[in-house]
Design a protein around this motif. Structure first.
Motif, mmCIF file in Angstrom:
data_model
loop_
_atom_site.group_PDB
_atom_site.id
_atom_site.type_symbol
_atom_site.label_atom_id
_atom_site.label_comp_id
_atom_site.label_asym_id
_atom_site.label_seq_id
_atom_site.Cartn_x
_atom_site.Cartn_y
_atom_site.Cartn_z
ATOM 1 N N VAL A 272 0.843 -1.200 0.000
ATOM 2 C CA VAL A 272 0.000 0.000 0.000
ATOM 3 C C VAL A 272 0.869 1.237 0.000
ATOM 4 N N TYR A 273 1.861 1.236 0.861
ATOM 5 C CA TYR A 273 2.745 2.391 1.001
ATOM 6 C C TYR A 273 3.536 2.652 -0.277
ATOM 7 N N LEU A 274 4.049 1.602 -0.897
ATOM 8 C CA LEU A 274 4.898 1.781 -2.070
ATOM 9 C C LEU A 274 4.127 2.216 -3.315
ATOM 10 N N LEU A 275 2.929 1.695 -3.507
ATOM 11 C CA LEU A 275 2.255 1.908 -4.795
ATOM 12 C C LEU A 275 1.183 2.989 -4.780
ATOM 13 N N HIS A 276 0.783 3.472 -3.607
ATOM 14 C CA HIS A 276 -0.405 4.329 -3.579
ATOM 15 C C HIS A 276 -0.211 5.663 -4.296
ATOM 16 N N THR A 277 1.009 6.225 -4.266
ATOM 17 C CA THR A 277 1.194 7.511 -4.938
ATOM 18 C C THR A 277 1.073 7.371 -6.453
ATOM 19 N N MET A 278 1.497 6.235 -7.000
ATOM 20 C CA MET A 278 1.329 6.013 -8.429
ATOM 21 C C MET A 278 -0.144 5.892 -8.794
ATOM 22 N N VAL A 279 -0.902 5.176 -7.965
ATOM 23 C CA VAL A 279 -2.343 5.051 -8.204
ATOM 24 C C VAL A 279 -3.007 6.419 -8.127
ATOM 25 N N LEU A 280 -2.620 7.226 -7.149
ATOM 26 C CA LEU A 280 -3.216 8.552 -7.004
ATOM 27 C C LEU A 280 -2.878 9.445 -8.193
ATOM 28 N N CYS A 281 -1.651 9.372 -8.679
ATOM 29 C CA CYS A 281 -1.262 10.197 -9.826
ATOM 30 C C CYS A 281 -2.023 9.785 -11.087
ATOM 31 N N VAL A 282 -2.196 8.484 -11.283
ATOM 32 C CA VAL A 282 -2.989 8.002 -12.415
ATOM 33 C C VAL A 282 -4.439 8.466 -12.256
ATOM 34 N N GLY A 283 -4.958 8.396 -11.020
ATOM 35 C CA GLY A 283 -6.313 8.848 -10.768
ATOM 36 C C GLY A 283 -6.500 10.327 -11.044
ATOM 37 N N ARG A 284 -5.531 11.130 -10.635
ATOM 38 C CA ARG A 284 -5.611 12.575 -10.918
ATOM 39 C C ARG A 284 -5.576 12.833 -12.415
ATOM 40 N N TRP A 285 -4.675 12.161 -13.113
ATOM 41 C CA TRP A 285 -4.554 12.321 -14.572
ATOM 42 C C TRP A 285 -5.873 11.972 -15.260
ATOM 43 N N PHE A 286 -6.487 10.880 -14.843
ATOM 44 C CA PHE A 286 -7.757 10.457 -15.437
ATOM 45 C C PHE A 286 -8.882 11.435 -15.081
ATOM 46 N N ALA A 287 -8.917 11.887 -13.842
ATOM 47 C CA ALA A 287 -9.974 12.794 -13.408
ATOM 48 C C ALA A 287 -9.891 14.133 -14.132
ATOM 49 N N GLU A 288 -8.669 14.650 -14.305
ATOM 50 C CA GLU A 288 -8.506 15.944 -14.975
ATOM 51 C C GLU A 288 -8.941 15.875 -16.430
ATOM 52 N N ARG A 289 -8.686 14.745 -17.092
ATOM 53 C CA ARG A 289 -9.028 14.622 -18.510
ATOM 54 C C ARG A 289 -10.499 14.300 -18.744
ATOM 55 N N ASN A 290 -11.192 13.902 -17.695
ATOM 56 C CA ASN A 290 -12.595 13.540 -17.862
ATOM 57 C C ASN A 290 -13.538 14.385 -17.004
ATOM 58 N N GLY A 291 -12.994 15.417 -16.384
ATOM 59 C CA GLY A 291 -13.828 16.316 -15.602
ATOM 60 C C GLY A 291 -14.487 15.663 -14.399
#
Length: 341
Positions: A272-291
């Motif tokens: 959880v600790y190692l991978l969560h920032t990558m998941v969050l960054c992907v989530g932000r990227w997806f959210a910004e492109r889809n409003g």
């Protein structure tokens, strides 16, 4: 492993996830009480990790005749494979979709230093951080493991003092004199490892057996201290309350014992600790492109982090650790006997 400690480890990991959600999606600019709480106090999960690390390492070696070299190999087998995997995955993502990580840049020299747990300035210009930025804590962990390995040469009752002396020499005399890594190791957070060792010593002598109301009170007092804060060095402001939380959970072990769910949550906390920032960054990227609203994206990120961490623990951490233990010839004879017969 104490189930109570596993539960607290899991809680600390998810608190850090909340802290980084506020950072990644809002850059800490929030206006709700809960969001502000995670932004301002969520990093305390790291302090809990450090205290737990000191406790776990002391207990794991208390009754074993481990050589320093064998101890280091076991720690490397447990920590390195997952960290290397996510560091290399981060490098591949930066090459393939650099827009996922706006402030992160890839340089070969920095990648190599990250893999070797050597502190170095991040090419993004935001401080001394490895490629997977949460890995800065592992640089401290590796230093602690190295110094604790020397403490294995003395009796158990002296190990706290040996580690304390070595930490002081390494962090406050040697590395500053060498002007190495911009004073990265000159950080009082390292003394939280010692707090964990002290709790381990108390546990071994039976001093953690108390009426349940006392550790519950300890949890309340420690949580209040973290919430209100104080103008103190980090090891005092957050380290001491974190140590109170850890010893309180240890004292409540009879009420946690036997919970497979809590054990699993604790087992998965490293991934959880190692991978969560990558998941969050992907989530932000997806959210910004889809409003998509960030708070609508939060449960998706949490579920993805949990699912990925589960499979990461089962297929990456656990399997590679067992394989490396066999390769290093570190199998437990009792386990081998049960497997044979």
């Amino acid at each position: 492993m104490l189930i109570s400690v596993q539960a607290l480890r899991a809680l600390a990991a998810w608190v850090v996830v909340g802290h980084h959600f506020i950072q990644v999606f809002f850059n800490f600019e929030v206006d709700t009480p809960m969001a502000y709480l995670f932004a301002d106090k969520g990093a305390v999960g790291v302090d809990v990790f450090f205290v737990i690390s000191g406790l776990v390492i002391f207990l794991a070696t208390a009754d074993k005749a481990l050589t320093p070299w064998r101890f280091i190999l076991m720690r490397l087998a447990r920590i390195t494979p997952a960290y290397w995997f996510y560091t290399l995955l981060m490098a591949l993502l930066l090459l393939a979709v650099p827009s996922l990580f706006a402030e992160t840049h890839l340089e070969t020299s920095h990648l190599l230093l990250s893999l070797l747990f050597i502190p170095a300035q991040n090419p993004g210009g935001f401080g001394v951080y490895p490629l997977v930025d949460v890995g800065w804590t592992l640089n401290f962990e590796m230093l602690f493991y190295l110094l604790f390995a020397f403490a294995l040469l003395v009796r158990r009752s002296y190990r706290l003092w040996v580690v304390a002396a070595l930490l002081y020499l390494a962090c406050y005399l040697i590395t500053p004199a060498l002007n190495w890594a911009d004073g990265f190791y000159r950080n009082d957070i390292v003394f939280e490892f010692l707090m964990g060792i002290m709790i381990g010593m108390l546990y071994c002598c039976g001093a953690c057996r108390t009426p349940p109301w006392l550790p519950v009170l300890g949890i309340v007092v420690a949580s209040a201290a973290i919430y209100h804060g104080a103008d103190l060095p980090r090891a005092l402001e957050w380290g001491v309350p974190s140590a109170v939380l850890v010893i309180s959970f240890v004292a409540l072990e009879p009420y946690f014992h036997g919970s497979r769910l809590l054990k699993l949550l604790g087992d998965c906390s490293y991934s959880v600790y190692l991978l969560h920032t990558m998941v969050l960054c992907v989530g932000r990227w997806f959210a910004e492109r889809n409003g998509i609203d960030p708070y609508a994206m939060l449960p998706v990120c949490l579920v993805m982090t949990a699912v990925c961490a589960f499979f990461s623990y089962q297929w990456l951490e656990k399997s590679t650790y067992l394989w490396l233990k066999r390769w290093f010839g570190m199998e437990d004879p009792a386990i081998l006997s049960r497997q044979k017969y």
